[in-house]
Design a protein around this motif. Structure first.
Motif, short mmCIF file in Angstrom:
data_model
loop_
_atom_site.label_atom_id
_atom_site.label_comp_id
_atom_site.label_asym_id
_atom_site.label_seq_id
_atom_site.Cartn_x
_atom_site.Cartn_y
_atom_site.Cartn_z
N VAL A 1 -11.93 33.43 -96.17
CA VAL A 1 -13.20 32.89 -96.64
C VAL A 1 -14.18 32.78 -95.47
O VAL A 1 -15.36 33.14 -95.59
N LYS A 2 -13.70 32.29 -94.33
CA LYS A 2 -14.55 32.15 -93.16
C LYS A 2 -15.07 33.51 -92.70
O LYS A 2 -16.24 33.66 -92.33
N ALA A 3 -14.20 34.52 -92.75
CA ALA A 3 -14.61 35.88 -92.35
C ALA A 3 -15.69 36.42 -93.28
O ALA A 3 -16.67 37.04 -92.85
N ARG A 4 -15.54 36.20 -94.59
CA ARG A 4 -16.56 36.66 -95.55
C ARG A 4 -17.89 35.91 -95.33
O ARG A 4 -18.96 36.49 -95.47
N MET A 5 -17.80 34.61 -95.02
CA MET A 5 -19.02 33.84 -94.76
C MET A 5 -19.75 34.38 -93.52
O MET A 5 -20.98 34.45 -93.51
N GLU A 6 -18.98 34.76 -92.53
CA GLU A 6 -19.59 35.31 -91.32
C GLU A 6 -20.29 36.63 -91.62
O GLU A 6 -21.38 36.91 -91.10
N GLU A 7 -19.69 37.44 -92.49
CA GLU A 7 -20.34 38.70 -92.89
C GLU A 7 -21.66 38.43 -93.60
O GLU A 7 -22.65 39.13 -93.37
N ALA A 8 -21.68 37.41 -94.45
CA ALA A 8 -22.92 37.07 -95.16
C ALA A 8 -23.94 36.48 -94.19
O ALA A 8 -25.14 36.79 -94.28
N ARG A 9 -23.47 35.64 -93.28
CA ARG A 9 -24.39 35.00 -92.34
C ARG A 9 -25.07 36.01 -91.43
O ARG A 9 -26.26 35.90 -91.12
N SER A 10 -24.31 37.04 -91.03
CA SER A 10 -24.86 38.06 -90.13
C SER A 10 -25.48 39.23 -90.89
O SER A 10 -25.80 40.25 -90.29
N PHE A 11 -25.64 39.08 -92.23
CA PHE A 11 -26.28 40.09 -93.09
C PHE A 11 -25.53 41.42 -93.09
O PHE A 11 -26.12 42.46 -93.38
N LYS A 12 -24.24 41.40 -92.75
CA LYS A 12 -23.46 42.63 -92.85
C LYS A 12 -23.14 42.97 -94.30
O LYS A 12 -23.02 44.13 -94.67
N ARG A 13 -22.99 41.92 -95.11
CA ARG A 13 -22.74 42.09 -96.55
C ARG A 13 -23.47 41.01 -97.30
O ARG A 13 -23.65 39.90 -96.80
N VAL A 14 -23.89 41.33 -98.52
CA VAL A 14 -24.50 40.31 -99.37
C VAL A 14 -23.78 40.21 -100.71
O VAL A 14 -23.98 39.24 -101.44
N TYR A 15 -22.94 41.19 -101.03
CA TYR A 15 -22.27 41.22 -102.33
C TYR A 15 -20.77 41.09 -102.13
O TYR A 15 -20.17 41.76 -101.28
N PHE A 16 -20.16 40.21 -102.92
CA PHE A 16 -18.72 39.98 -102.81
C PHE A 16 -18.14 39.82 -104.21
O PHE A 16 -18.84 39.43 -105.15
#
Length: 951
Positions: free
Chosen positions: A383-398
């Motif tokens: 979950v923390k890894a996915r949040m980091e992806e969203a925070r850094s705009f690497k991903r927006v869809y999950f």
């Protein structure tokens, strides 16, 4: 001398007056300042040298050292250099023996001034008095030492003569003038800084968006205002100063705010407020007014200073921002989409809208105390890894699975991105519940997979074609039926096929109609003709025909199945006919046995009554011999109908075949070769050994008769598994393991008509007198009696193959014969006298049995009607030892009769007689103790043996 030096000092003081204006150039024109300073100091040194103290010809002393030292200390390097060049050049121009000492004094003075300036890092205004005094003394001591450069010993004379007054006067003058220069420079710098500050303030005020003003605390009139008042409010400064400007231009609704400012200033030193004022052009603007009170020693306000800032734009932005915040807050709160705001550092949920509360099921205060990994089914690290992806705009869809309070787990799509609120970063997440969508997708996937499996694995051929009739897909079965390949069929235009019936069927389906094709189809992509039945249906999507679907059935198997069905029906009819014949034969045999019983019984009674030399004794023996032969024929008939008594055992067919090999060879003759091919592992079977030999002899006899000249007979044994498919087309066969006996000859063979009647009793193709027609019917009866199966293959002129299948022996089969067979019938026995009841519905046989029993010295009571016996049973209670009864009688059968008599006479024994085999009654009589079965016809000895076995 002293007056001359003082005069030089006075000249230098005048220098300071001229240096003052030059000093003002230093800030704005530094290079000009350096040049002018150098020229001023240089010319001043020349002026000093113009009125020197002449010690002697060519040796002079003046105030040049003071000027040059000051040029180094206050003018700097360039000014000192210019001054030194001018002074030195002039001294050289004057010449004389003191020229070297004069030039040296110039250099020493300049260097001493520069050293002190560098020591204080060019801040000459910060040099204290005592340092200046020491500097002055040291400088002139060094200048005095330069006199040693005069021709010797004049230097010593000069030092001795004027040294002390020279140092004192010029050092004092240098120190005094340095102090004047320091003060002058300090004042000039202060004025310059003040002017610069004033200019800066003016510049700042001219560009500052805020209006700065001062106000009289008593009258509240503006005493001074910054020039930008005209830019901000449109009023020139002179129109504002001296007036109570603000009170006249404040919006009427905000006057109370302005008045409250002065009330607050009575107790506060600083007050600010936001209010509206009118500009010169009557426009309303928002201002932020700040007023500070300056108080005197008594605490009374001595002055008011303030600023006015136009905040109209800020107000508009703030209002828009407020409206925007309200709008987005309303969107967030009232949106039907689930929304969460999450901290990026630890995943805490800091806000959730009503839809989220409803979706997850937790109360808002409880949900806001949770972290997102408590809802997400992933591990906290993931979950923390996915949040980091969203925070850094690497991903927006999950795509996640989220827990609910009630324990359910929902499939969700999450759109998450970073937002900043008051300088802190958060994740704004929109959650869509896609559980139903996932289920629908899964159902669709299963449906598509099911359709694919049906399409691919359907037992019929299927192909799809587009709106132009072009084949777009087909399954393997269609390829197999047509005998082609996928590559050849995909892309084939069915509207161009030469078979017009197919083309017409395709056209009808493309017109929205269902159609059928049934014919022999010749493939255009393979050299194959196949009988097929095809159903064509249109494919309609949203009301538009986009193609069609054809389902192809290969009729080859159906045609073969129909032929096989007809064959099976014929075999069934044949089996039913044989079964009917068997039942008929069984009934005839029963009646025939009764007749034979009468003939043989009475013949035997007559034979007993006469002597052997009687002429009719031999005739009676012939009659008895004929009855035995007739009984043998009946036995064969009973075998066909499976009513003959047998004694089965576990036996290996190879053993019986080998044991009887010589007998069979002798029977078929020397012109026929007998070959055995016996499998070593052939299964044991359960059969009566004598009936198996009878099968072999009957088949060998038929083969021998079918071979006209030289030939061969082959007997083969092997194991065989008969599966369901084989048994489905061979009535009477059940799946399982069998021992197979093949009897093969190369005789004349048989035609179809002969094969159909092969197992019928009395059917024969032999000449009259050469066969009874019971051989193969007997074989058929034996095979069926032991749960076997037989089939025959033959063609005229090609010989015959007889295949007999007996089930593999697994465990002991049920006994076919009774355990109480008649024994010792050939042994002379003595029968004690018994009271015997005889019941037989045939009066002739009844009379015969009475006579036989009488000859055996038995007490006989005979009844032709069993019901009559039952009516009189009480009369014979406990008197009767043995009951002899026919089994088949009109009113009541013999077994029922025995059971009724047994109730009143428990010790009663019984002999059952019948024209049928005992196997037909085995289940009924096997539980009856003290019982014997006699099959008709029977002899006196048979009856005697039965009585003996009971006694």
């Amino acid at each position: 001398m002293l007056l001359t030096l003082v005069h030089n000092i006075t000249l230098l003081i005048a220098l300071s007056v001229i240096w003052g204006p030059i000093l003002t150039l230093r800030k704005n024109y530094p290079n000009t300042y350096r040049i002018f300073s150098g020229l001023l100091f240089g010319l001043s040194a020349v002026a000093a040298m113009a009125t020197p103290l002449v010690f002697e010809e060519g040796i002079i002393y003046d105030g040049r050292s003071v000027v040059i030292a000051l040029s180094g200390l206050y003018g700097g390097g360039i000014a000192s250099l210019i001054a030194s060049l001018i002074a030195g050049s002039y001294r050289i121009f004057l010449g004389g023996p003191g020229v070297y000492a004069g030039v040296a004094s110039v250099i020493v003075s300049a260097l001493s001034g520069l050293v002190l300036r560098r020591t204080y890092e060019n801040r000459s205004t910060e040099i204290p008095f005592y340092v200046l005094l020491a500097f002055a003394v040291i400088t002139h001591v060094l200048v005095l030492l330069c006199q040693l450069l005069l021709p010797w010993p004049r230097g010593l004379a000069v030092i001795a003569t004027i040294g002390i007054p020279y140092v004192m006067i010029l050092s004092s003058g240098l120190c005094a003038i340095a102090l004047v220069f320091r003060e002058l420079e300090s004042r000039t710098l202060a004025l310059q800084n003040l002017k610069a500050s004033a200019d800066l303030l003016q510049d700042v005020l001219s560009v500052n968006p805020s209006i700065v003003f001062s106000m009289d605390p008593t009258t509240r009139t503006v005493t001074w205002v910054s020039p930008n008042v005209e830019i901000v409010l449109g009023y020139p400064p002179d129109k504002v100063m001296g007036t109570d400007f603000l009170i006249n231009n404040i919006h009427k609704d905000d006057l109370f705010i302005y008045q409250n400012i002065f009330k607050d200033l009575e107790i506060k030193n600083f007050v600010s407020a936001e209010l509206r004022v009118y500009t010169r052009h009557a426009a309303v603007v928002w201002i932020d007014i700040n007023i500070r009170a300056v108080r005197n020693d008594t605490g009374k306000i001595a002055g008011l200073f303030g600023s006015i800032t136009d905040i109209t734009k800020r107000k508009i932005i703030a209002e828009r921002l407020y409206e925007s915040e309200e709008r987005y807050r309303s969107i967030f709160k009232n949106s039907k989409a689930v929304m969460l705001i999450i901290k990026t550092d630890d995943g805490s949920i800091i806000d959730a809208n009503d839809a989220a509360i409803s979706f997850y099921g937790w109360p808002k205060d409880e949900l806001l105390g949770m972290k997102i990994h408590q809802i997400n089914t992933l591990a906290p690290e993931e979950v923390k890894a996915r949040m980091e992806e969203a925070r850094s705009f690497k991903r927006v869809y999950f795509e996640f699975k989220h827990r609910k309070k009630n324990g359910e787990v929902a499939d969700v799509e999450v759109y998450s991105s970073a937002i900043t609120i008051r300088g802190k970063q958060y994740l704004f997440s929109i959650i869509h519940d896609v559980s139903a969508k996932r289920k629908a997708e899964e159902a669709l996937k299963k449906s598509e997979e099911l359709f694919r499996l049906i399409f691919t694995n359907a037992p019929v051929g299927i192909y799809a074609f587009d709106e132009h009739g072009v084949i777009t897909a087909c399954n393997d079965n269609f390829v197999k039926i047509i005998g082609s390949s996928h590559e050849a069929l995909i892309g084939l235009n069915t509207l161009n096929l030469p078979d017009k019936k197919v083309v017409e069927a395709v056209q009808q389906s493309l017109q929205g109609k269902q159609s059928e094709y049934k014919d022999w189809y010749k493939s255009v992509t393979a050299n194959k003709i196949t009988p097929i039945r095809a159903l064509f249906s249109p494919i309609i999507v949203e009301g538009t025909i986009v193609g069609g679907l054809a389902i192809i059935e290969d009729m080859t198997y159906q045609i073969e199945a129909e032929a096989q069905k007809e064959k099976l029906a014929e075999q069934l009819r044949q089996a039913q006919k044989l079964e009917a014949i068997g039942r008929l034969v069984g009934g005839i045999a029963h009646d025939f046995n009764n007749i034979l019983s009468i003939i043989s019984g009475y013949a035997e009674l007559i034979k007993i009554k006469i002597e052997k030399d009687n002429p009719i004794y031999s005739d009676l023996e012939e009659i008895l011999h004929a009855t035995k032969r007739s009984a043998e024929i009946v036995r064969q008939l009973l075998t066909f109908s499976r009513q003959q008594k047998v004694n089965p055992i576990r036996v290996n067919p190879n053993y019986i075949i080998k044991t009887n090999e010589k007998m069979i060879s002798a029977m078929v003759g020397e012109n026929i070769s007998l070959q055995l091919e016996l499998a070593d592992d052939v299964y044991d079977i359960w059969i009566d050994a004598s009936t198996f030999v009878q099968i072999l002899t009957n088949l060998a006899s038929n083969s021998r008769d079918a071979i006209k000249d030289i030939g061969n007979i082959k007997i083969i044994t092997k194991n065989k598994f008969l599966d369901e498919e084989f048994c489905s087309i061979h009535p009477g066969c059940t799946p399982g393991d069998y021992a197979m006996i093949q009897f093969i000859d190369n005789g004349s063979g048989m035609d179809k008509e002969t094969l159909e009647r092969l197992f019928e009793p009395f059917f024969t193709t032999k000449e009259v007198g050469k066969g009874t027609g019971l051989g193969l019917s007997t074989v058929y009866g034996i095979v069926k009696q032991f749960n076997g199966f037989i089939n025959v293959y033959s063609e005229p002129g090609e010989g015959t193959v007889v295949n007999i299948f007996f089930p593999k022996y697994v465990e002991k089969f049920p006994e076919v014969t009774l355990s109480k067979d008649i024994k010792d019938k050939d042994r002379e026995v003595v029968i004690p006298k018994n009271k015997i009841l005889v019941v037989e519905d045939d009066p002739i046989i009844l009379d015969m049995i009475k006579k036989m029993l009488s000859l055996l010295d038995q007490d006989v009571v005979a009844f032709n009607n069993p019901l009559e016996l039952l009516n009189m049973a009480e009369n014979y209670k406990n008197q009767i030892n043995i009951l002899i009864s026919d089994i088949i009688m009109p009113q009541i059968n013999g077994i029922e009769l025995y059971n009724k008599l047994k109730a009143s006479t428990p010790h009663l024994k019984v002999i059952f007689i019948s024209g049928y085999s005992d196997s037909d009654y085995k289940e009924l009589i096997q539980d009856i103790n003290s019982s014997v079965f006699l099959q008709k016809p029977f002899t006196m000895d048979d009856l005697k043996g039965a009585l003996f076995s009971l006694i």
